[in-house]
Design a protein around this motif. Structure first.
Motif, PDB file in Angstrom:
ATOM      1  N   PHE A 100       3.895  -8.558  -2.605  1.00  0.00           N
ATOM      2  CA  PHE A 100       3.660 -10.053  -3.175  1.00  0.00           C
ATOM      3  C   PHE A 100       4.488 -10.184  -1.922  1.00  0.00           C
ATOM      4  N   GLN A 101       5.841  -9.843  -1.771  1.00  0.00           N
ATOM      5  CA  GLN A 101       6.823 -10.194  -1.036  1.00  0.00           C
ATOM      6  C   GLN A 101       7.188  -9.162  -0.147  1.00  0.00           C
ATOM      7  N   MET A 102       6.291  -7.469  -0.051  1.00  0.00           N
ATOM      8  CA  MET A 102       5.803  -6.793   1.326  1.00  0.00           C
ATOM      9  C   MET A 102       4.984  -7.221   2.117  1.00  0.00           C
ATOM     10  N   ALA A 103       3.683  -7.820   1.166  1.00  0.00           N
ATOM     11  CA  ALA A 103       2.500  -8.006   1.318  1.00  0.00           C
ATOM     12  C   ALA A 103       3.014  -9.300   3.008  1.00  0.00           C
ATOM     13  N   LEU A 104       3.197 -10.242   2.536  1.00  0.00           N
ATOM     14  CA  LEU A 104       3.756 -11.280   3.493  1.00  0.00           C
ATOM     15  C   LEU A 104       5.638 -10.935   4.624  1.00  0.00           C
ATOM     16  N   VAL A 105       5.704 -10.730   4.332  1.00  0.00           N
ATOM     17  CA  VAL A 105       7.215  -9.513   5.462  1.00  0.00           C
ATOM     18  C   VAL A 105       5.624  -8.666   6.608  1.00  0.00           C
ATOM     19  N   ASN A 106       5.014  -7.891   5.871  1.00  0.00           N
ATOM     20  CA  ASN A 106       3.826  -6.662   7.438  1.00  0.00           C
ATOM     21  C   ASN A 106       3.356  -8.235   7.327  1.00  0.00           C
ATOM     22  N   ARG A 107       2.880  -9.019   7.019  1.00  0.00           N
ATOM     23  CA  ARG A 107       2.157 -10.136   7.903  1.00  0.00           C
ATOM     24  C   ARG A 107       2.649 -10.792   8.926  1.00  0.00           C
ATOM     25  N   SER A 108       4.184 -10.999   8.181  1.00  0.00           N
ATOM     26  CA  SER A 108       5.034 -11.599   9.392  1.00  0.00           C
ATOM     27  C   SER A 108       4.982 -10.839  10.644  1.00  0.00           C
ATOM     28  N   LEU A 109       5.650  -9.384  10.260  1.00  0.00           N
ATOM     29  CA  LEU A 109       5.729  -8.261  11.173  1.00  0.00           C
ATOM     30  C   LEU A 109       4.773  -7.929  12.131  1.00  0.00           C
ATOM     31  N   ASN A 110       3.073  -8.017  11.659  1.00  0.00           N
ATOM     32  CA  ASN A 110       2.333  -8.034  12.571  1.00  0.00           C
ATOM     33  C   ASN A 110       0.847  -8.517  12.062  1.00  0.00           C
ATOM     34  N   LYS A 111       0.648  -9.864  12.473  1.00  0.00           N
ATOM     35  CA  LYS A 111      -0.787 -10.556  11.751  1.00  0.00           C
ATOM     36  C   LYS A 111      -1.266  -9.727  12.037  1.00  0.00           C
ATOM     37  N   LYS A 112      -2.060  -9.029  12.339  1.00  0.00           N
ATOM     38  CA  LYS A 112      -3.935  -8.012  12.214  1.00  0.00           C
ATOM     39  C   LYS A 112      -3.185  -7.275  11.034  1.00  0.00           C
ATOM     40  N   LEU A 113      -2.443  -7.264  10.802  1.00  0.00           N
ATOM     41  CA  LEU A 113      -2.846  -5.742   9.226  1.00  0.00           C
ATOM     42  C   LEU A 113      -2.918  -7.184   8.293  1.00  0.00           C
ATOM     43  N   ASP A 114      -3.921  -6.504   7.766  1.00  0.00           N
ATOM     44  CA  ASP A 114      -4.235  -6.966   6.084  1.00  0.00           C
ATOM     45  C   ASP A 114      -3.923  -6.065   4.459  1.00  0.00           C
ATOM     46  N   MET A 115      -3.099  -6.481   3.706  1.00  0.00           N
ATOM     47  CA  MET A 115      -3.211  -5.536   2.776  1.00  0.00           C
ATOM     48  C   MET A 115      -4.022  -6.175   1.905  1.00  0.00           C
ATOM     49  N   VAL A 116      -5.454  -5.023   1.215  1.00  0.00           N
ATOM     50  CA  VAL A 116      -6.030  -4.583   0.016  1.00  0.00           C
ATOM     51  C   VAL A 116      -5.525  -4.356  -1.593  1.00  0.00           C
ATOM     52  N   TYR A 117      -5.310  -5.076  -1.887  1.00  0.00           N
ATOM     53  CA  TYR A 117      -4.825  -4.735  -3.571  1.00  0.00           C
ATOM     54  C   TYR A 117      -6.253  -4.095  -4.470  1.00  0.00           C
ATOM     55  N   MET A 118      -5.667  -3.199  -5.234  1.00  0.00           N
ATOM     56  CA  MET A 118      -6.734  -2.211  -5.728  1.00  0.00           C
ATOM     57  C   MET A 118      -6.079  -2.179  -7.350  1.00  0.00           C
ATOM     58  N   MET A 119      -7.570  -2.161  -8.140  1.00  0.00           N
ATOM     59  CA  MET A 119      -6.533  -2.168  -9.463  1.00  0.00           C
ATOM     60  C   MET A 119      -7.529  -1.076 -10.195  1.00  0.00           C
ATOM     61  N   PRO A 120      -6.434   0.207 -10.523  1.00  0.00           N
ATOM     62  CA  PRO A 120      -6.609   1.475 -11.210  1.00  0.00           C
ATOM     63  C   PRO A 120      -7.869   0.998 -12.745  1.00  0.00           C
ATOM     64  N   SER A 121      -8.440   1.537 -12.871  1.00  0.00           N
ATOM     65  CA  SER A 121      -9.105   2.171 -14.670  1.00  0.00           C
ATOM     66  C   SER A 121      -7.918   2.169 -15.565  1.00  0.00           C
ATOM     67  N   VAL A 122      -7.924   1.302 -15.854  1.00  0.00           N
ATOM     68  CA  VAL A 122      -7.542   0.940 -17.763  1.00  0.00           C
ATOM     69  C   VAL A 122      -6.228   1.694 -17.983  1.00  0.00           C
ATOM     70  N   GLU A 123      -6.599   3.154 -18.169  1.00  0.00           N
ATOM     71  CA  GLU A 123      -6.002   4.072 -18.837  1.00  0.00           C
ATOM     72  C   GLU A 123      -5.200   4.493 -17.773  1.00  0.00           C
ATOM     73  N   TYR A 124      -5.417   4.338 -16.296  1.00  0.00           N
ATOM     74  CA  TYR A 124      -3.634   4.404 -15.029  1.00  0.00           C
ATOM     75  C   TYR A 124      -3.254   3.048 -15.482  1.00  0.00           C
ATOM     76  N   THR A 125      -2.828   2.230 -15.980  1.00  0.00           N
ATOM     77  CA  THR A 125      -2.722   1.067 -15.482  1.00  0.00           C
ATOM     78  C   THR A 125      -0.992   1.162 -15.413  1.00  0.00           C
ATOM     79  N   TYR A 126      -0.856   2.286 -16.705  1.00  0.00           N
ATOM     80  CA  TYR A 126       0.878   2.382 -16.864  1.00  0.00           C
ATOM     81  C   TYR A 126       1.042   3.765 -16.230  1.00  0.00           C
TER      82      TYR A 126
END
Ligand code: ADP
Length: 161
Positions: A100-126
């Protein structure tokens, strides 16, 4: 116009968690650069060259992928290769605050850059590269978590430990 995405990370080493995310990302983006972070302050287990080679092997057949390395700021690297999206993974809740922090810092440095977050299969969440390194250092079985070539390299690294 194609949307160019970056998937940045240490990949020390690449795991089935990373690959799960990449498979999902390939359904959304057709131009993804896996970018290995070269951080002079971190002492990685695997060299950049080893990590690039492991990624290359593990992603053979993934049509949408390029592999590169970068140092310095992610926003600068994104500008250099004309990428407008950064793919990151979200595991359990531990990743959220930092991302969350990195996304907002990166956006403040470059407004054209968007972050997309993906969730893995449950067996890889750990699953993380650091857990794999730890298990390998104690000669535990990592075959469920990483491709065979990664398992081989890590076994070799810890064979006399
Ligand atoms: P970093 O040092 O940037 O965290 P990593 O190689 O550990 O580099 O991770 C790169 C990206 O892949 C991060 O966004 C991380 O959250 C994601 N990732 C790593 N392991 C998993 C996993 N098991 N499931 C989902 N995302 C993951």
């Amino acid at each position: 116009m194609k949307t160019k995405a970056i998937y940045p990370g240490s990949f020390d080493p690449i795991t089935f968690g990373h690959l799960d995310l990449l498979k999902r990302s390939c359904k959304i983006f057709d131009d993804i650069t896996i970018a290995v972070v070269v951080n002079p302050h971190k002492k990685p287990l695997c060299s950049v060259e080893e990590r690039l080679a492991m990624i290359k092997k593990a992603t053979r057949g993934y049509g949408c992928i390029k592999i590169d390395k970068f140092d310095g700021l992610l926003v600068d690297y994104a500008k250099k290769i004309n990428a407008t999206v950064v793919i990151r993974g979200l595991r359990a809740i531990a990743d959220f605050e930092y991302e969350f922090q990195m996304a907002l810092v990166n956006r403040s440095l470059n407004k054209k850059l968007d972050m997309v977050y993906m969730m893995p299969s449950v067996e890889y969440t750990y699953l993380s590269s650091s857990i794999v390194r730890e298990l390998a250092s104690l000669h535990g079985d990592i075959s469920r978590f990483v491709p065979e070539s990664v398992e081989k390299l890590l076994k070799e690294k810890f064979k006399n430990v």
